[in-house]
Design an enzyme around this catalytic site. Structure first.
Site, PDB file in Angstrom:
ATOM      1  CG  ASP A  36      -0.259  -0.004   2.511  1.00 22.58           C
ATOM      2  OD1 ASP A  36       0.962  -0.265   2.528  1.00 22.58           O
ATOM      3  OD2 ASP A  36      -0.892   0.279   3.541  1.00 22.58           O
ATOM      4  CD  GLU A  52      -4.953  -0.568  -0.200  1.00 20.63           C
ATOM      5  OE1 GLU A  52      -4.611  -1.522   0.500  1.00 20.63           O
ATOM      6  OE2 GLU A  52      -5.309   0.530   0.270  1.00 20.63           O
TER       7      GLU A  52
HETATM    8  P1  0O2 Z   1      -3.905   4.919   5.446  1.00 20.96           P
HETATM    9  O1  0O2 Z   1      -3.416   6.091   6.206  1.00 20.96           O
HETATM   10  O2  0O2 Z   1      -5.267   5.136   4.842  1.00 20.96           O
HETATM   11  O3  0O2 Z   1      -2.925   4.387   4.456  1.00 20.96           O
HETATM   12  P2  0O2 Z   1      -2.625  -3.639   5.624  1.00 20.96           P
HETATM   13  O4  0O2 Z   1      -3.042  -2.591   4.641  1.00 20.96           O
HETATM   14  O5  0O2 Z   1      -1.699  -4.627   4.996  1.00 20.96           O
HETATM   15  O6  0O2 Z   1      -2.164  -3.000   6.880  1.00 20.96           O
HETATM   16  P3  0O2 Z   1      -4.925  -5.116   5.511  1.00 20.96           P
HETATM   17  O7  0O2 Z   1      -5.841  -5.691   6.549  1.00 20.96           O
HETATM   18  O8  0O2 Z   1      -4.451  -6.027   4.467  1.00 20.96           O
HETATM   19  O9  0O2 Z   1      -3.749  -4.455   6.220  1.00 20.96           O
HETATM   20  O10 0O2 Z   1      -5.524  -3.886   4.827  1.00 20.96           O
HETATM   21  P4  0O2 Z   1      -7.008  -3.465   4.559  1.00 20.96           P
HETATM   22  O11 0O2 Z   1      -7.926  -4.015   5.552  1.00 20.96           O
HETATM   23  O12 0O2 Z   1      -7.259  -3.792   3.138  1.00 20.96           O
HETATM   24  O13 0O2 Z   1      -6.956  -1.900   4.855  1.00 20.96           O
HETATM   25  C1  0O2 Z   1      -5.934  -1.060   4.436  1.00 20.96           C
HETATM   26  C2  0O2 Z   1      -6.430   0.369   4.330  1.00 20.96           C
HETATM   27  O14 0O2 Z   1      -7.851   0.410   4.253  1.00 20.96           O
HETATM   28  C3  0O2 Z   1      -6.072   1.248   5.513  1.00 20.96           C
HETATM   29  O15 0O2 Z   1      -4.815   1.782   5.318  1.00 20.96           O
HETATM   30  C4  0O2 Z   1      -7.178   2.314   5.459  1.00 20.96           C
HETATM   31  O16 0O2 Z   1      -6.922   3.258   4.440  1.00 20.96           O
HETATM   32  C5  0O2 Z   1      -8.371   1.497   5.037  1.00 20.96           C
HETATM   33  N1  0O2 Z   1      -9.076   0.916   6.190  1.00 20.96           N
HETATM   34  C6  0O2 Z   1      -9.165  -0.387   6.500  1.00 20.96           C
HETATM   35  N2  0O2 Z   1      -9.915  -0.564   7.593  1.00 20.96           N
HETATM   36  C7  0O2 Z   1     -10.312   0.647   8.005  1.00 20.96           C
HETATM   37  C8  0O2 Z   1     -11.139   1.124   9.087  1.00 20.96           C
HETATM   38  O17 0O2 Z   1     -11.636   0.376   9.909  1.00 20.96           O
HETATM   39  N3  0O2 Z   1     -11.341   2.470   9.156  1.00 20.96           N
HETATM   40  C9  0O2 Z   1     -10.787   3.342   8.268  1.00 20.96           C
HETATM   41  N4  0O2 Z   1     -11.028   4.644   8.427  1.00 20.96           N
HETATM   42  N5  0O2 Z   1     -10.002   2.925   7.245  1.00 20.96           N
HETATM   43  C10 0O2 Z   1      -9.771   1.610   7.109  1.00 20.96           C
HETATM   44  P5  0O2 Z   1      -3.926   2.289   6.533  1.00 20.96           P
HETATM   45  O18 0O2 Z   1      -2.520   1.936   6.215  1.00 20.96           O
HETATM   46  O19 0O2 Z   1      -4.474   1.801   7.829  1.00 20.96           O
HETATM   47  O20 0O2 Z   1      -4.121   3.822   6.559  1.00 20.96           O
END
Ligand code: 0O2
Length: 223
Positions: free
Chosen positions: A93, A160
């Site tokens: 990401d 992403e």
């Molecule tokens: P930012 O600042 O937006 O970049 P990973 O991405 O590998 O840590 P995972 O579980 O594979 O973990 O990722 P997922 O669930 O696809 O989510 C990644 C991104 O989705 C997050 O990036 C957020 O942008 C968004 N996101 C996921 N869940 C939530 C949530 O509950 N609330 C909000 N507001 N955003 C969410 P980052 O890196 O956390 O943040």
């Protein structure tokens, strides 16, 4: 210095170090190019579809490169060696695009049209709209592989792309702000209220979609 502060300053030092290297600077340029490629594809689709359907499939696009501190923080947390090579290999990401649509149906159509293009490879798809997170988070996440063309040849980059409606984006931005508020007195109460808001907004999205369908059907009859 407590453990949290020690972790933060270690991350800061590591991030400062790696972000000054020419490999890191070059990698970030490549990610920026990959973002531009996807943004152009989305803008082309938007222009073409707006002619066909008389409305813009998306309202806005935002993009960002993850900051060196956030990248390093995640790598340290996951036990990934702090090298530029591992960064590109393990992090998915670093380059992020957010597409905000008025209607859920448009968001799925745009995502499908993007993935169908023959130079775009879908690595993974997470549908948090069909399957929202327990806290109420809704969005469609695509992890894409896209080639960028450099003077020394072709390079594949990961981007992403998050697709959301305006309502989902409103909710996510409030939720994101609250994540950084470490001093909330009753975090459980706030989380429960947020979940109710997420469900209400999802209901509203469904109703707005229905209104749009009614308007479209009536316009078709009068044409
Ligand atoms: P930012 O600042 O937006 O970049 P990973 O991405 O590998 O840590 P995972 O579980 O594979 O973990 O990722 P997922 O669930 O696809 O989510 C990644 C991104 O989705 C997050 O990036 C957020 O942008 C968004 N996101 C996921 N869940 C939530 C949530 O509950 N609330 C909000 N507001 N955003 C969410 P980052 O890196 O956390 O943040």
């Amino acid at each position: 210095m407590n453990q949290n502060n020690r972790f933060s300053s270690e991350v800061e030092e590591l991030a400062k170090g790696i972000s000054r290297t020419s490999e890191f600077i070059r990698l970030m340029i490549y990610y920026r190019c990959a973002i531009m490629e996807i943004q152009t594809k989305l803008n082309v689709l938007n222009a073409e579809l707006s002619l066909q359907y008389d409305r813009n499939p998306f309202e806005s696009i935002e993009s960002r490169l993850k900051s060196p501190e956030s990248i390093v923080e995640k790598m340290v947390r996951r036990g990934i060696p702090i090298t530029v090579e591992d960064m590109e290999l393990e992090m998915t990401d670093i380059a992020g695009i957010r597409v905000i649509c008025s209607f859920q149906e448009d968001l799925y159509s745009l995502a499908d049209l993007l993935v169908e293009q023959d130079d775009v490879l879908l690595i993974s798809r997470k549908d948090y709209i069909a399957h929202p997170k327990p806290n109420g988070y809704r969005s469609l996440h695509l992890l894409l592989d896209i080639p960028i063309f450099l003077y020394r040849g072709k390079r594949h980059m990961k981007v992403e792309v998050q697709f959301r409606t305006i309502a989902m984006d409103f909710w996510a931005s409030v939720d994101h702000k609250l994540k950084y508020k470490k001093t909330l007195r009753e975090p459980e109460k706030v989380a429960a209220k947020l979940k109710i808001c997420a469900d209400t907004l999802a209901q509203m999205d469904a109703e707005m979609e229905e209104i749009r369908r009614t308007i479209d059907a009536e316009e078709d009859m009068t044409e």
